[in-house]
Structures are given as C-alpha cells and as structure tokens.
Write an enzyme that holds these catalytic residues in place. Structure first.
Site, PDB file in Angstrom:
ATOM      1  N   ASP A  18       9.377   2.754  -0.164  1.00  0.00           N
ATOM      2  CA  ASP A  18       8.340   3.421   0.621  1.00  0.00           C
ATOM      3  C   ASP A  18       8.527   2.992   2.073  1.00  0.00           C
ATOM      4  O   ASP A  18       8.163   1.893   2.465  1.00  0.00           O
ATOM      5  CB  ASP A  18       6.951   3.032   0.097  1.00  0.00           C
ATOM      6  CG  ASP A  18       5.836   3.726   0.882  1.00  0.00           C
ATOM      7  OD1 ASP A  18       6.137   4.365   1.906  1.00  0.00           O
ATOM      8  OD2 ASP A  18       4.666   3.612   0.468  1.00  0.00           O
ATOM      9  N   TYR A  76       0.861  -1.194   0.000  1.00  0.00           N
ATOM     10  CA  TYR A  76       0.000   0.000   0.000  1.00  0.00           C
ATOM     11  C   TYR A  76       0.889   1.232   0.000  1.00  0.00           C
ATOM     12  O   TYR A  76       1.862   1.299   0.754  1.00  0.00           O
ATOM     13  CB  TYR A  76      -0.889   0.002   1.257  1.00  0.00           C
ATOM     14  CG  TYR A  76      -1.774   1.221   1.392  1.00  0.00           C
ATOM     15  CD1 TYR A  76      -2.810   1.457   0.495  1.00  0.00           C
ATOM     16  CD2 TYR A  76      -1.572   2.140   2.428  1.00  0.00           C
ATOM     17  CE1 TYR A  76      -3.628   2.579   0.628  1.00  0.00           C
ATOM     18  CE2 TYR A  76      -2.400   3.260   2.564  1.00  0.00           C
ATOM     19  CZ  TYR A  76      -3.419   3.473   1.665  1.00  0.00           C
ATOM     20  OH  TYR A  76      -4.241   4.566   1.796  1.00  0.00           O
ATOM     21  N   LYS A  86       4.422   8.833   9.332  1.00  0.00           N
ATOM     22  CA  LYS A  86       4.311   8.238  10.675  1.00  0.00           C
ATOM     23  C   LYS A  86       5.388   8.761  11.644  1.00  0.00           C
ATOM     24  O   LYS A  86       5.287   9.883  12.104  1.00  0.00           O
ATOM     25  CB  LYS A  86       4.300   6.716  10.563  1.00  0.00           C
ATOM     26  CG  LYS A  86       3.157   6.274   9.594  1.00  0.00           C
ATOM     27  CD  LYS A  86       2.759   4.860   9.728  1.00  0.00           C
ATOM     28  CE  LYS A  86       1.856   4.408   8.600  1.00  0.00           C
ATOM     29  NZ  LYS A  86       0.452   4.310   8.903  1.00  0.00           N
TER      30      LYS A  86
HETATM   31  N1  PMP Z   1       2.854   4.120   2.361  1.00  0.00           N
HETATM   32  C1  PMP Z   1       2.838   3.178   3.321  1.00  0.00           C
HETATM   33  C2  PMP Z   1       3.871   2.093   3.294  1.00  0.00           C
HETATM   34  C3  PMP Z   1       1.896   3.240   4.347  1.00  0.00           C
HETATM   35  O1  PMP Z   1       1.889   2.296   5.293  1.00  0.00           O
HETATM   36  C4  PMP Z   1       0.960   4.302   4.348  1.00  0.00           C
HETATM   37  C5  PMP Z   1      -0.097   4.410   5.433  1.00  0.00           C
HETATM   38  N2  PMP Z   1      -0.424   3.276   6.092  1.00  0.00           N
HETATM   39  C6  PMP Z   1       1.022   5.249   3.337  1.00  0.00           C
HETATM   40  C7  PMP Z   1       1.979   5.130   2.357  1.00  0.00           C
HETATM   41  C8  PMP Z   1       0.058   6.400   3.309  1.00  0.00           C
HETATM   42  O2  PMP Z   1       0.306   7.246   4.386  1.00  0.00           O
HETATM   43  P1  PMP Z   1      -0.832   8.245   4.936  1.00  0.00           P
HETATM   44  O3  PMP Z   1      -1.889   7.387   5.523  1.00  0.00           O
HETATM   45  O4  PMP Z   1      -0.097   9.090   5.926  1.00  0.00           O
HETATM   46  O5  PMP Z   1      -1.301   9.037   3.776  1.00  0.00           O
END
Ligand code: PMP
Length: 440
Positions: free
Chosen positions: A245, A150, A273
């Site tokens: 990512d 994701y 995060k």
């Molecule tokens: N990339 C990864 C690997 C994630 O885990 C997340 C959120 N869980 C995101 C992107 C998107 O981040 P946000 O919810 O802060 O938009």
C-alpha cells in the site's frame, strides 16, 4: 520571511460553530476536527507554495500538505494550469480519455512492478479493489494486515486486533459486523515469527499480505529491509500475493515508491495522494496476469462513475511531469536532510530521550522514545502529549503541523532552504520549551 499572523482565530471559530450544525463534528474527515490537540480547527482559505492562509488571515508554513498529495506545494502553477485547461474542456465524460492513458503509461514506466493500472477516486477504493483482485486471483479469502498500518476505511480493513499470533480481527469501528473482519488476520509489524505462524496455520487460505512498506499512519515505523524481503519470500512460497500500500510512499520516497527504494517487487501496489496532484484520485496496479482478471476482461468486478476523471488525471499527469523534469527526488532528499540536521542542531533530541525519524521528505517527531520504533504498540502516550503541546505552540507561531502526534509531516519542493531553516529554528525552540515546561 513575512509570515503574517494575527494570532486570532475568531473567523475559524465562527465557521466551526456553523459547521457543527450541519456536518457531524464540523468536519468531513475526523482528524481535521483537532480533537487530538484541542481547540478549534483553523479553517483554511488559501494555499500557495508551502504556505497556508486561514480565514482570519493568519499564515502558516505547512507541514501537513493535505496529508501528502502536495509534493510540489500548494497551487503549483503548472498543475493549476493543467486543471484549468482540463476543466474548461469538460469536467467528466464517463468515457475513455487520452489523459488517463498518458498517466497510466507514465505510472507503468516509473513503477517496475506495475504492468497494468486502474484508476479510482481515493486510496480507500484503491486498497479495497486491490484486495478484491488478490482474492479473485488466488481464490482464497484471508488477508494479513499489520497493527498500525492504515489502509483506508473499507469495512474489512478497519481492523486492529492488536498484536498477537494470527489474531483474527475484531472491527475497530462501530457499524462493521464481526463477520466482515473474519478473513482479516492482524499481526504485529517487525515480527517474522508471527507471519510464519499465520502461514503455518492457514497458509492455504491466505490471499495476500497487505502492508504499508513505509508505515506512516501511526508514527513513521520504518521497517527493516530484510523484514520486507522476508514478506516477499514467504508470500511467494505460499502462493499469496504481496500487496504494497503505497498511498503515501508512492511517487514520494522514489519515482517507483518504496518498491524501488527497497528493491522489492510486490505483486500489487496501491496509490493515492501524489498520483492525483491534489485532486481526488487513487490507483492500483501490478502484474498483468492479475490485473487482467478485472472486469471487463475478467470476473473481478470494479467500477467508478468518476474513475480516471479527466481533471484529476490532468493534475496527476502535470505533477508527475514536473517531478520528472526537475531532479525532484534528489532535491527533496537534500532539503529534508538539511531540515533534519538543523532541527537536531537546534534541539538535542538524544539528550531528551526522543527522536526525529525521516524517510526522504516524510518525517515524524517521535517524542516518546529515542529508539527507532518499528511497532505501533511501542508508541508512548507521553510522547503524543508532548506533540500536542508542541502543536499548540507552533500553530500560534506560524507553523502548521498535522493535528495529531501519530501523524507524519511532509516536505514539498515548495519548501525552500530558507523556509526550512526558519521552521527548524521555530520548531526546535518550541520543542525546547515543551520539554523545559514538562520538567518544571
Ligand atoms: N492507505 C494508506 C497507506 C493511507 O495513508 C491512506 C490515507 N491516509 C489510505 C490508504 C486511504 O486513502 P484515502 O484517504 O484517499 O481514502
């Protein structure tokens, strides 16, 4: 240990009723609605250390930890003080500030592959912008992503065409025109051949290979280091950029994230995060020659009214400073390892044909399979059902897990040995019940 529980959720239920009248589904992010686990979501009113308190006064040891940011725990005093001081000095200026420079210097010092960094307000924005700069740098269009990873909710990344050779993505959300995902190639994880085929077919069009190096949004699908090294090599060979990512793994699995853990140098990295210390912040960074294509230096446009917000930057900086000063990663590893050991002592995972997977302070209860899963399509629905049963027992026993079996758990520096021993006892005992009831 003084967990206060009334086993009531009437205030939460009332609030959920009110919420549904004004917020779609009663929430501002879908998994919060408890659809996967049933029942009414608990509305939280406070967090302190590793504990949450809901609107009915129930207390929980929290393993969701706001989905990852709270590596120091809830309301960590130094972070709270930094936020208060920053807020008193002004919430936002829309100008350059000292604190964003300080945080950027820290990020560049900690994370080897990051020579330049830009701050944004969420992980979604970080990945969206990193992909744009990768396309700008390579002057190519296509992005390889992996089934089960994701990367936020940008249109062209909300694609999950399942596994298969160079499958061109079909959007997995309504509202995303087919055309928008035309340049997204979705491949199965853990499959070198699929990547080779995609490059053989359209290598000259591939701008980047985007991966969660520690895939943690569909279970915890730990990858073979040699597979990650292979992605590094094939990307370089074809002139595509490797994008890690690290929204979850950044500042979590090591100071330099998964790139440091695996000793791999991606071209671009994304963060979220932990970097915001619980405030909305994200970042992307990498080689200077790539990042300097961003406006105002170059032709790749990217901007944000609240980007590098001083309150968020102060929270992130305070968090990283505490991590730096406290031998944090060794402590997190040792506490998380002892939690795993106690859990295994209390519940015989192997005998039940299931597993607990862990990478530092990230863990996943893999309740459908004992083997180490590396691909999203191997996650058994039955394991997710077991997790749901476990979740519902634990929420009434003062343990708050993420409300979906596909989600991982997080351990923070605020989880003491004693908290973790108590939790392992409760989780292990409840797992025993779930499987005993399942067999009856
Ligand atoms: N990339 C990864 C690997 C994630 O885990 C997340 C959120 N869980 C995101 C992107 C998107 O981040 P946000 O919810 O802060 O938009």
């Amino acid at each position: 240990m003084g967990i206060n529980r009334t086993d009531q959720a009437s205030n939460s239920a009332k609030l959920f009723g009110r919420a549904q009248a004004v917020l779609p589904g009663g929430v501002n992010s879908p998994v919060r609605a408890f659809k996967a686990v049933g029942g009414s979501p608990r509305f939280m009113r406070a967090g302190a250390g590793c504990r949450l308190t809901d609107e009915d006064g129930n207390e929980y040891i929290d393993f969701c930890m706001s989905w990852g940011p709270l590596i120091l725990g809830h309301a960590q005093p130094e972070v709270v003080r930094a936020v208060q001081t920053a807020a008193e000095g002004g919430m936002t200026f829309g100008t350059a500030t000292k604190v964003e420079v300080e945080l950027a210097e820290m990020v560049c010092r900690w994370v080897g592959p990051v020579e330049r960094v830009r701050f944004v307000s969420s992980g979604t924005e970080a990945v969206m912008s990193a992909v744009r700069v990768a396309r700008g740098f390579t002057r190519r269009s296509k992005i390889i992503k992996f089934d089960g990873c994701y990367h936020g909710h940008a249109d062209h990344l909300l694609v999950n065409a399942g596994s298969g050779l160079a499958t061109f993505g079909t959007p997995s959300s309504a509202g995303v025109p087919q055309d928008f995902s035309r340049h997204t190639i979705v491949l199965a994880l853990d499959d070198e051949f699929a990547v080779e085929q995609a490059f053989a077919r359209c290598g000259e069009d591939i701008a980047g290979v985007l991966i969660e190096p520690v895939p943690a949004n569909n279970g915890l699908l730990l990858q073979r280091p040699e597979y990650l090294r292979f992605l590094r090599e094939i990307s370089s060979q074809f002139g595509a950029l490797l994008i890690f990512d690290e929204v979850i793994s950044g500042f979590r699995v090591a100071p330099g994230g998964a790139a440091e853990l695996y000793g791999i140098r991606p071209d671009l990295m994304t963060f979220g995060k932990v970097i915001g210390g619980g405030m909305p912040a994200g970042a992307f960074g990498g080689r200077a020659e790539i990042m300097n294509l961003l406006a105002p230096l170059g032709p790749v446009y990217q901007a944000g009214t609240l980007s590098g917000n001083p309150v968020a930057m102060a929270a992130g900086l305070a968090t990283l400073r505490v991590l730096e000063q406290t031998d944090a990663y060794r402590v997190l590893e040792s506490r998380s390892a002892s939690f795993e050991r106690l859990l295994r002592e209390r519940f015989d995972f192997a005998a039940h044909g299931v597993n607990v997977v862990r990478c530092g302070s990230i863990f996943w209860l893999s309740l459908g399979s004992a083997s180490m899963l590396r691909r999203a399509d191997r996650i058994a629905a039955q394991g997710i059902e077991c997790y749901t049963a476990l979740f519902n027992k634990l929420i009434n026993r003062g343990i708050y897990l993420a409300p979906s079996g596909y989600e991982v758990g997080f351990i923070s520096l605020a989880h003491t040995e004693e908290d973790l021993a108590d939790a392992a006892e409760t989780v292990g005992g409840s797992l025993g019940e779930v499987f005993a009831e399942g067999m009856a």
